[in-house]
Design a protein around this motif. Structure first.
Motif, mmCIF file in Angstrom:
data_model
loop_
_atom_site.group_PDB
_atom_site.id
_atom_site.type_symbol
_atom_site.label_atom_id
_atom_site.label_comp_id
_atom_site.label_asym_id
_atom_site.label_seq_id
_atom_site.Cartn_x
_atom_site.Cartn_y
_atom_site.Cartn_z
ATOM 1 N N SER A 87 0.813 -1.223 0.000
ATOM 2 C CA SER A 87 0.000 0.000 0.000
ATOM 3 C C SER A 87 0.845 1.271 0.000
ATOM 4 O O SER A 87 0.316 2.370 -0.193
ATOM 5 C CB SER A 87 -0.923 -0.005 1.219
ATOM 6 N N GLY A 88 2.146 1.129 0.250
ATOM 7 C CA GLY A 88 3.019 2.302 0.297
ATOM 8 C C GLY A 88 2.929 3.077 1.601
ATOM 9 O O GLY A 88 3.345 4.237 1.671
ATOM 10 N N ASP A 89 2.379 2.448 2.648
ATOM 11 C CA ASP A 89 2.246 3.093 3.960
ATOM 12 C C ASP A 89 3.573 2.974 4.705
ATOM 13 O O ASP A 89 3.794 2.026 5.471
ATOM 14 C CB ASP A 89 1.113 2.419 4.739
ATOM 15 N N GLU A 90 4.447 3.955 4.507
ATOM 16 C CA GLU A 90 5.788 3.891 5.086
ATOM 17 C C GLU A 90 5.766 4.011 6.602
ATOM 18 O O GLU A 90 6.617 3.436 7.285
ATOM 19 C CB GLU A 90 6.667 4.985 4.478
ATOM 20 N N VAL A 91 4.811 4.781 7.126
ATOM 21 C CA VAL A 91 4.730 4.931 8.590
ATOM 22 C C VAL A 91 4.426 3.576 9.222
ATOM 23 O O VAL A 91 5.102 3.133 10.153
ATOM 24 C CB VAL A 91 3.656 5.962 8.972
ATOM 25 N N ARG A 92 3.404 2.938 8.729
ATOM 26 C CA ARG A 92 3.031 1.619 9.244
ATOM 27 C C ARG A 92 4.140 0.606 8.995
ATOM 28 O O ARG A 92 4.465 -0.205 9.863
ATOM 29 C CB ARG A 92 1.740 1.156 8.542
ATOM 30 N N LEU A 93 4.746 0.675 7.822
ATOM 31 C CA LEU A 93 5.819 -0.247 7.481
ATOM 32 C C LEU A 93 6.992 -0.085 8.443
ATOM 33 O O LEU A 93 7.569 -1.071 8.912
ATOM 34 C CB LEU A 93 6.276 -0.023 6.039
ATOM 35 N N GLN A 94 7.351 1.148 8.757
ATOM 36 C CA GLN A 94 8.468 1.404 9.665
ATOM 37 C C GLN A 94 8.167 0.875 11.065
ATOM 38 O O GLN A 94 9.031 0.306 11.734
ATOM 39 C CB GLN A 94 8.782 2.905 9.711
ATOM 40 N N GLN A 95 6.916 1.091 11.522
ATOM 41 C CA GLN A 95 6.532 0.574 12.836
ATOM 42 C C GLN A 95 6.652 -0.949 12.886
ATOM 43 O O GLN A 95 7.154 -1.519 13.863
ATOM 44 C CB GLN A 95 5.097 0.994 13.148
ATOM 45 N N LEU A 96 6.203 -1.566 11.831
ATOM 46 C CA LEU A 96 6.273 -3.027 11.779
ATOM 47 C C LEU A 96 7.714 -3.521 11.696
ATOM 48 O O LEU A 96 8.076 -4.537 12.302
ATOM 49 C CB LEU A 96 5.477 -3.540 10.578
ATOM 50 N N LEU A 97 8.558 -2.787 10.947
ATOM 51 C CA LEU A 97 9.965 -3.173 10.843
ATOM 52 C C LEU A 97 10.671 -3.051 12.190
ATOM 53 O O LEU A 97 11.486 -3.903 12.565
ATOM 54 C CB LEU A 97 10.665 -2.308 9.795
ATOM 55 N N GLU A 98 10.366 -1.979 12.923
ATOM 56 C CA GLU A 98 10.951 -1.812 14.257
ATOM 57 C C GLU A 98 10.484 -2.924 15.179
ATOM 58 O O GLU A 98 11.258 -3.446 15.991
ATOM 59 C CB GLU A 98 10.561 -0.444 14.815
ATOM 60 N N PHE A 99 9.218 -3.262 15.055
ATOM 61 C CA PHE A 99 8.686 -4.341 15.875
ATOM 62 C C PHE A 99 9.338 -5.678 15.511
ATOM 63 O O PHE A 99 9.676 -6.482 16.376
ATOM 64 C CB PHE A 99 7.170 -4.427 15.669
ATOM 65 N N ALA A 100 9.537 -5.902 14.198
ATOM 66 C CA ALA A 100 10.150 -7.145 13.740
ATOM 67 C C ALA A 100 11.587 -7.274 14.211
ATOM 68 O O ALA A 100 12.088 -8.396 14.385
ATOM 69 C CB ALA A 100 10.086 -7.222 12.213
ATOM 70 N N ALA A 101 12.272 -6.127 14.401
ATOM 71 C CA ALA A 101 13.673 -6.167 14.809
ATOM 72 C C ALA A 101 13.843 -6.553 16.266
ATOM 73 O O ALA A 101 14.924 -6.966 16.695
ATOM 74 C CB ALA A 101 14.316 -4.804 14.561
ATOM 75 N N LYS A 102 12.766 -6.446 17.061
ATOM 76 C CA LYS A 102 12.850 -6.776 18.474
ATOM 77 C C LYS A 102 12.790 -8.290 18.647
ATOM 78 O O LYS A 102 11.954 -8.953 18.033
ATOM 79 C CB LYS A 102 11.699 -6.123 19.238
ATOM 80 N N PRO A 103 13.675 -8.833 19.469
ATOM 81 C CA PRO A 103 13.633 -10.289 19.688
ATOM 82 C C PRO A 103 12.391 -10.692 20.458
ATOM 83 O O PRO A 103 11.886 -9.931 21.289
ATOM 84 C CB PRO A 103 14.911 -10.565 20.497
#
Length: 207
Positions: A87-103
């Protein structure tokens, strides 16, 4: 003051949203076909998106997919990441990427380990069923082939028996005919001998 308040509200909103992400999709794992359907992508587009998340975005593999090649499962997090990327939602994508980086925490890790174990067992069961079905089909083919061979042998033996019976009947008929001819020849010889004696006796009487 208002600006600081806005920043605080945004920060709190991000925190709440991050928590909702953690609760809803950290431990969700689904099959490949379902994952492709949920993202509304083709298989090739789905795989390209996964490669983008792993290669370009740097997501950890264990947060995106699990299982072997025949029983791959994708996390709910991977689905949300793909949807945000699509969808091109960079804000949501960034939040999810930060969440994914957490163990994941220990309980989640244990849960994921159980999921992996179950997925592996399901894969083994599927392989065993497939192998069993293939072996059953192979054994069935072999049995049918052997039965067909036995049938052919029985038919051949029956044909040979019939031919032998015919030959024996013909031989018996020939023997009977030979015996009949021998009897007829003996009778004819006897008749000839009797006629010869009669002729000789008649000639003697006339003299």
């Amino acid at each position: 003051m208002q600006e600081a308040l806005d920043v605080e509200i945004v920060s709190e909103s991000n925190r709440v949203e991050s928590e909702s992400i953690r609760e809803s999709i950290r431990d969700e794992w689904i099959g490949a076909a379902t994952a492709v359907r949920l993202t509304d992508l083709t298989k090739s587009a789905f795989q390209r998106a996964i490669s983008h998340l792993l290669g370009v975005r740097g997501c950890r593999v264990d947060s995106i997919r699990r299982g072997d090649a025949k029983n791959t499962r994708y996390s709910g997090l991977a689905i949300e990441l793909i949807k945000a990327h699509k969808s091109g939602d960079e804000v949501r994508l960034q939040q999810l990427l930060e969440f994914a980086a957490k163990p994941a925490n220990s309980s989640q890790s244990s849960g994921l380990a159980v999921i992996d174990h179950v997925a592996a067992l399901e894969g083994k069961i599927a392989n065993l069923r497939q192998t069993g079905a293939a072996n059953s089909q192979l054994n069935g083919d072999r049995i049918r082939g052997k039965l067909a061979e036995i049938t052919r042998c029985n038919q051949t033996a029956q044909q040979r028996n019939e031919a032998l019976n015919d030959a024996e009947l013909l031989a018996a008929e020939n023997r009977g005919m030979e015996q009949a001819l021998a009897i007829f020849a003996a009778e004819e010889a006897a008749k000839e001998s009797a006629l010869a004696h009669l002729r000789a006796a008649k000639i003697s009487g006339n003299q």
